[in-house]
Design a protein around this motif. Structure first.
Motif, PDB file in Angstrom:
ATOM      1  N   LEU A  33       2.336 -19.577  12.381  1.00  0.00           N
ATOM      2  CA  LEU A  33       2.201 -20.931  11.813  1.00  0.00           C
ATOM      3  C   LEU A  33       0.830 -21.542  12.089  1.00  0.00           C
ATOM      4  O   LEU A  33       0.398 -22.440  11.378  1.00  0.00           O
ATOM      5  CB  LEU A  33       3.323 -21.831  12.348  1.00  0.00           C
ATOM      6  N   ALA A  34       0.133 -21.036  13.115  1.00  0.00           N
ATOM      7  CA  ALA A  34      -1.203 -21.561  13.401  1.00  0.00           C
ATOM      8  C   ALA A  34      -2.211 -20.948  12.438  1.00  0.00           C
ATOM      9  O   ALA A  34      -2.992 -21.651  11.799  1.00  0.00           O
ATOM     10  CB  ALA A  34      -1.583 -21.258  14.842  1.00  0.00           C
ATOM     11  N   GLU A  35      -2.149 -19.640  12.310  1.00  0.00           N
ATOM     12  CA  GLU A  35      -3.125 -18.941  11.467  1.00  0.00           C
ATOM     13  C   GLU A  35      -2.691 -18.870  10.009  1.00  0.00           C
ATOM     14  O   GLU A  35      -3.445 -18.397   9.159  1.00  0.00           O
ATOM     15  CB  GLU A  35      -3.335 -17.503  11.989  1.00  0.00           C
ATOM     16  N   GLU A  36      -1.472 -19.262   9.744  1.00  0.00           N
ATOM     17  CA  GLU A  36      -0.897 -19.171   8.395  1.00  0.00           C
ATOM     18  C   GLU A  36      -1.011 -17.764   7.841  1.00  0.00           C
ATOM     19  O   GLU A  36      -1.604 -17.520   6.789  1.00  0.00           O
ATOM     20  CB  GLU A  36      -1.551 -20.185   7.442  1.00  0.00           C
ATOM     21  N   ARG A  37      -0.454 -16.814   8.599  1.00  0.00           N
ATOM     22  CA  ARG A  37      -0.480 -15.455   8.066  1.00  0.00           C
ATOM     23  C   ARG A  37       0.751 -14.678   8.503  1.00  0.00           C
ATOM     24  O   ARG A  37       1.342 -14.962   9.549  1.00  0.00           O
ATOM     25  CB  ARG A  37      -1.808 -14.793   8.425  1.00  0.00           C
ATOM     26  N   VAL A  38       1.078 -13.697   7.660  1.00  0.00           N
ATOM     27  CA  VAL A  38       2.279 -12.894   7.911  1.00  0.00           C
ATOM     28  C   VAL A  38       1.953 -11.748   8.857  1.00  0.00           C
ATOM     29  O   VAL A  38       0.918 -11.100   8.723  1.00  0.00           O
ATOM     30  CB  VAL A  38       2.821 -12.331   6.572  1.00  0.00           C
ATOM     31  N   LEU A  39       2.848 -11.529   9.797  1.00  0.00           N
ATOM     32  CA  LEU A  39       2.716 -10.404  10.715  1.00  0.00           C
ATOM     33  C   LEU A  39       3.902  -9.486  10.429  1.00  0.00           C
ATOM     34  O   LEU A  39       5.051  -9.904  10.561  1.00  0.00           O
ATOM     35  CB  LEU A  39       2.807 -10.954  12.137  1.00  0.00           C
ATOM     36  N   ASP A  40       3.584  -8.238  10.028  1.00  0.00           N
ATOM     37  CA  ASP A  40       4.677  -7.403   9.513  1.00  0.00           C
ATOM     38  C   ASP A  40       4.516  -5.954   9.991  1.00  0.00           C
ATOM     39  O   ASP A  40       4.328  -5.044   9.179  1.00  0.00           O
ATOM     40  CB  ASP A  40       4.655  -7.497   7.972  1.00  0.00           C
ATOM     41  N   PRO A  41       4.623  -5.723  11.301  1.00  0.00           N
ATOM     42  CA  PRO A  41       4.330  -4.386  11.831  1.00  0.00           C
ATOM     43  C   PRO A  41       5.327  -3.311  11.403  1.00  0.00           C
ATOM     44  O   PRO A  41       5.029  -2.128  11.515  1.00  0.00           O
ATOM     45  CB  PRO A  41       4.391  -4.588  13.360  1.00  0.00           C
ATOM     46  N   HIS A  42       6.493  -3.681  10.898  1.00  0.00           N
ATOM     47  CA  HIS A  42       7.491  -2.674  10.508  1.00  0.00           C
ATOM     48  C   HIS A  42       7.633  -2.536   8.999  1.00  0.00           C
ATOM     49  O   HIS A  42       8.624  -2.004   8.509  1.00  0.00           O
ATOM     50  CB  HIS A  42       8.839  -2.990  11.162  1.00  0.00           C
ATOM     51  N   ALA A  43       6.647  -3.051   8.264  1.00  0.00           N
ATOM     52  CA  ALA A  43       6.636  -2.956   6.798  1.00  0.00           C
ATOM     53  C   ALA A  43       7.914  -3.530   6.175  1.00  0.00           C
ATOM     54  O   ALA A  43       8.474  -2.958   5.247  1.00  0.00           O
ATOM     55  CB  ALA A  43       6.401  -1.513   6.346  1.00  0.00           C
ATOM     56  N   GLY A  44       8.332  -4.643   6.711  1.00  0.00           N
ATOM     57  CA  GLY A  44       9.520  -5.310   6.168  1.00  0.00           C
ATOM     58  C   GLY A  44       9.330  -5.784   4.740  1.00  0.00           C
ATOM     59  O   GLY A  44      10.271  -5.767   3.943  1.00  0.00           O
ATOM     60  N   ARG A  45       8.095  -6.174   4.395  1.00  0.00           N
ATOM     61  CA  ARG A  45       7.858  -6.652   3.024  1.00  0.00           C
ATOM     62  C   ARG A  45       8.032  -5.543   1.999  1.00  0.00           C
ATOM     63  O   ARG A  45       8.540  -5.766   0.911  1.00  0.00           O
ATOM     64  CB  ARG A  45       6.460  -7.273   2.901  1.00  0.00           C
ATOM     65  N   ARG A  46       7.610  -4.337   2.407  1.00  0.00           N
ATOM     66  CA  ARG A  46       7.791  -3.197   1.498  1.00  0.00           C
ATOM     67  C   ARG A  46       9.298  -2.994   1.244  1.00  0.00           C
ATOM     68  O   ARG A  46       9.740  -2.822   0.111  1.00  0.00           O
ATOM     69  CB  ARG A  46       7.178  -1.953   2.140  1.00  0.00           C
ATOM     70  N   ASP A  47      10.095  -3.044   2.309  1.00  0.00           N
ATOM     71  CA  ASP A  47      11.539  -2.843   2.153  1.00  0.00           C
ATOM     72  C   ASP A  47      12.195  -4.000   1.390  1.00  0.00           C
ATOM     73  O   ASP A  47      13.146  -3.790   0.632  1.00  0.00           O
ATOM     74  CB  ASP A  47      12.202  -2.649   3.524  1.00  0.00           C
ATOM     75  N   LEU A  48      11.668  -5.195   1.592  1.00  0.00           N
ATOM     76  CA  LEU A  48      12.202  -6.340   0.829  1.00  0.00           C
ATOM     77  C   LEU A  48      11.990  -6.115  -0.664  1.00  0.00           C
ATOM     78  O   LEU A  48      12.887  -6.353  -1.472  1.00  0.00           O
ATOM     79  CB  LEU A  48      11.460  -7.631   1.209  1.00  0.00           C
ATOM     80  N   LYS A  49      10.788  -5.661  -1.007  1.00  0.00           N
ATOM     81  CA  LYS A  49      10.471  -5.418  -2.430  1.00  0.00           C
ATOM     82  C   LYS A  49      11.355  -4.325  -2.998  1.00  0.00           C
ATOM     83  O   LYS A  49      11.834  -4.406  -4.125  1.00  0.00           O
ATOM     84  CB  LYS A  49       9.004  -4.979  -2.576  1.00  0.00           C
ATOM     85  N   ALA A  50      11.569  -3.275  -2.198  1.00  0.00           N
ATOM     86  CA  ALA A  50      12.338  -2.129  -2.675  1.00  0.00           C
ATOM     87  C   ALA A  50      13.844  -2.356  -2.547  1.00  0.00           C
ATOM     88  O   ALA A  50      14.635  -1.562  -3.048  1.00  0.00           O
ATOM     89  CB  ALA A  50      11.927  -0.886  -1.898  1.00  0.00           C
ATOM     90  N   GLY A  51      14.235  -3.417  -1.854  1.00  0.00           N
ATOM     91  CA  GLY A  51      15.667  -3.686  -1.694  1.00  0.00           C
ATOM     92  C   GLY A  51      16.329  -2.719  -0.726  1.00  0.00           C
ATOM     93  O   GLY A  51      17.369  -2.146  -1.025  1.00  0.00           O
ATOM     94  N   ILE A  52      15.720  -2.554   0.441  1.00  0.00           N
ATOM     95  CA  ILE A  52      16.231  -1.569   1.402  1.00  0.00           C
ATOM     96  C   ILE A  52      16.498  -2.198   2.768  1.00  0.00           C
ATOM     97  O   ILE A  52      15.668  -2.943   3.297  1.00  0.00           O
ATOM     98  CB  ILE A  52      15.214  -0.408   1.578  1.00  0.00           C
ATOM     99  N   ILE A  53      17.663  -1.869   3.327  1.00  0.00           N
ATOM    100  CA  ILE A  53      17.984  -2.248   4.707  1.00  0.00           C
ATOM    101  C   ILE A  53      17.684  -1.036   5.577  1.00  0.00           C
ATOM    102  O   ILE A  53      18.313   0.011   5.424  1.00  0.00           O
ATOM    103  CB  ILE A  53      19.496  -2.572   4.874  1.00  0.00           C
ATOM    104  N   ARG A  54      16.706  -1.157   6.457  1.00  0.00           N
ATOM    105  CA  ARG A  54      16.293  -0.020   7.280  1.00  0.00           C
ATOM    106  C   ARG A  54      16.224  -0.468   8.740  1.00  0.00           C
ATOM    107  O   ARG A  54      15.606  -1.496   9.049  1.00  0.00           O
ATOM    108  CB  ARG A  54      14.907   0.453   6.822  1.00  0.00           C
ATOM    109  N   ALA A  55      16.860   0.297   9.615  1.00  0.00           N
ATOM    110  CA  ALA A  55      16.807  -0.041  11.038  1.00  0.00           C
ATOM    111  C   ALA A  55      15.391   0.141  11.557  1.00  0.00           C
ATOM    112  O   ALA A  55      14.632   0.958  11.049  1.00  0.00           O
ATOM    113  CB  ALA A  55      17.768   0.851  11.823  1.00  0.00           C
ATOM    114  N   ILE A  56      15.044  -0.626  12.581  1.00  0.00           N
ATOM    115  CA  ILE A  56      13.744  -0.468  13.223  1.00  0.00           C
ATOM    116  C   ILE A  56      13.870   0.624  14.270  1.00  0.00           C
ATOM    117  O   ILE A  56      14.776   0.588  15.095  1.00  0.00           O
ATOM    118  CB  ILE A  56      13.313  -1.792  13.880  1.00  0.00           C
ATOM    119  N   GLY A  57      12.992   1.612  14.226  1.00  0.00           N
ATOM    120  CA  GLY A  57      13.049   2.709  15.189  1.00  0.00           C
ATOM    121  C   GLY A  57      14.179   3.667  14.856  1.00  0.00           C
ATOM    122  O   GLY A  57      14.547   3.841  13.698  1.00  0.00           O
TER     123      GLY A  57
END
Ligand code: ATP
Ligand code: MG
Length: 464
Positions: free
Chosen positions: A122-146
């Motif tokens: 919220l300070a830098e106004e940027r997304v942090l997405d180390p597990h590529a959640g946005r890619r899965d959101l776009k593709a419509g995929i539920i994927r466990a982390i690790g």
């Protein structure tokens, strides 16, 4: 960049000016990226709970052991959780302990699915997405982390959450994630009923809960959580139906109104007694005699086991018990009044909604049923006439009845009142004090005579 409301930005700057990090995390970020309405705002920070408590006026220590406090800020509620690493989950229910960490990355690693592990700084106004959640959101995929099995063995609620999210967003569960569920079923068994119930409730609010329940059935989760429902798979029905009992229940649940939990649950469970009630007739036909009361009993058992509230259990089981009625134009006004008296006018809208869903669920055909529309109209007409439908609507009550007939309290008073209600349901004109007392006197005299005749002696105190 996400569009963040002013109040959230202001909330975040309270952290920043004090030298702390502040991220929006979890469902809020996911739902914003999906363009959905956000219901609750989870905030993650490196500030310790005590520091958060010190900085705001109104703070509730919701889950302080796990690092969570709720801050009330300008009419909004923020769940603020200190970055943490979960320690071992030895019991498969809750981490044995939590360790705070200054690293948001460490915090994101402990989360369940990639789509739930996106943070917004919220300070830098940027997304942090180390597990590529946005890619899965776009593709419509539920994927466990690790490693999915490891994650499911840590917390047996996660497999159910995977199915819930799949239904909520109409997503797929990634293959390896889904394939790991069967090996984690023993851990699922250890999860508390309350946590399971909360997830099931959210699943029932999905546009099509069937998506989740079918996945649950396919991976063995349903057999663990609601074996009675899993047992409906492959149970055939009569000609009017296109599906087996399991698929019929799912189709009915999908067709039931989303905003009503008891109706959706009743829809899901209304024929749950069919497998044990099934009988084969000599000619090869199928019978499910009395399945509605058996279904109501099983519904109650399932809901109590899952710790639903008493009022939810009663309301749902009531709908299931009364779901079989067959209106046609031969029903008189008196028949409709009896129907209303039996189910209770306050349940009638739910019951009609359930019936409507039941019809759609036969073959997924949602053309309206003429009989149901006619019943609805008939009910409206009866209700508008404001006639007596219950004991409380009678022109006499128990006290008056006892006084007029010289009775002492006892079951006979209730029996007489029930008989008066029957009379009034047949003919509302009779609902008048002196008429009812006269009828009661006559009925009472008949009862005494009959009982003298039967026993050859006089009735004891309190009447026959
Ligand atoms: P909803 O919009 O339905 O509330 P949500 O993703 O916000 O969905 P919550 O149960 O409110 O779900 O949890 C908030 C966040 O906490 C999740 O997004 C996830 O990052 C994390 N989380 C919740 N439950 C678990 C769990 N059992 N295991 C790991 N992480 C979890
Ligand atoms: Mg949430």
């Amino acid at each position: 960049m996400l569009r963040i409301a002013r109040v959230i930005k202001d909330f975040a700057s309270c952290f920043r000016t004090a030298g702390f990090q502040c991220y929006l995390v979890g469902g809020a970020v996911r739902d914003m990226l999906l363009g959905r309405r956000v219901s609750d705002f989870d905030i993650a920070t490196d500030a310790l709970p005590q520091e958060v408590q010190r900085r705001f006026h109104r703070v509730i220590p919701t889950g302080i052991k796990h690092g969570t406090v709720t801050v009330l800020f300008r009419g909004n509620r923020f769940e603020v959780t200190t970055f943490r690493i979960d320690q071992e989950y030895r019991d498969g229910r809750r981490p044995d302990g939590v360790v705070f960490t200054p690293s948001i990355e460490e915090d994101l690693k402990r989360r369940d699915f990639t789509i739930n592990a996106i943070a917004y700084d919220l300070a830098e106004e940027r997304v942090l997405d180390p597990h590529a959640g946005r890619r899965d959101l776009k593709a419509g995929i539920i994927r466990a982390i690790g490693d999915p099995l490891e994650r499911f063995l840590e917390d047996g609620l996660r497999p159910l959450r995977a199915c819930r999210f799949a239904a909520q967003f109409d997503f797929h569960i990634e293959e390896r994630t889904f394939a790991s569920i069967p090996a984690a079923l023993d851990t699922v068994r250890k999860v508390s009923a309350e946590r399971i119930r909360d997830e099931l409730q959210r699943l029932l609010e999905a546009p099509r809960p069937s998506v989740g329940f079918r996945l649950m059935r396919d991976c063995g989760l349903l057999e663990v959580l609601i074996p009675e429902l899993a047992a409906c798979t492959g149970v055939e029905q009569r000609e009017l139906h296109c599906f087996d009992v399991f698929e019929h229940l799912l189709a009915t649940c999908d067709a039931a109104p989303r905003q009503s939990l008891p109706v959706r649950l009743a829809a899901l469970l209304h024929d749950i007694g069919k497998p044990p009630a099934l009988e084969r007739e000599a000619g090869g036909g199928l019978r499910f005699h009395g399945h509605e009361s058996l279904s109501a009993e099983i519904t109650e058992r399932i809901m109590r086991r899952l710790r639903f509230s008493n009022s939810e259990v009663i309301r749902t089981a009531h709908l299931v018990r009364h779901h079989m009625f067959n209106y046609d134009e031969s029903w008189s006004d008196a028949a409709v009044r009896r129907f209303l008296a039996r189910v209770g006018p306050e349940h009638v809208a739910d019951l009609l909604a359930l019936r409507r869903a039941d019809q759609v669920g036969r073959c997924n055909d949602d053309s309206p049923s003429a009989n149901l529309v006619a019943l609805q109209k008939h009910i409206e007409r009866i209700l508008a006439a404001d006639q007596a439908l219950g004991l409380a609507d009678l022109a006499v009550d128990g006290r008056e009845l006892m006084k007029a007939l010289g009775l002492t309290p006892g079951p006979v008073v209730g029996t007489l009142l029930e008989a008066l209600l029957e009379t009034v349901l047949d003919d509302p004109e009779q609902n008048d004090r002196s008429t009812l007392l006269e009828i009661a006197r006559r009925l009472y005299a008949q009862r005494i005579k009959a009982s003298r005749h039967r026993r050859g002696s006089s009735p004891g105190a309190g009447g026959p």
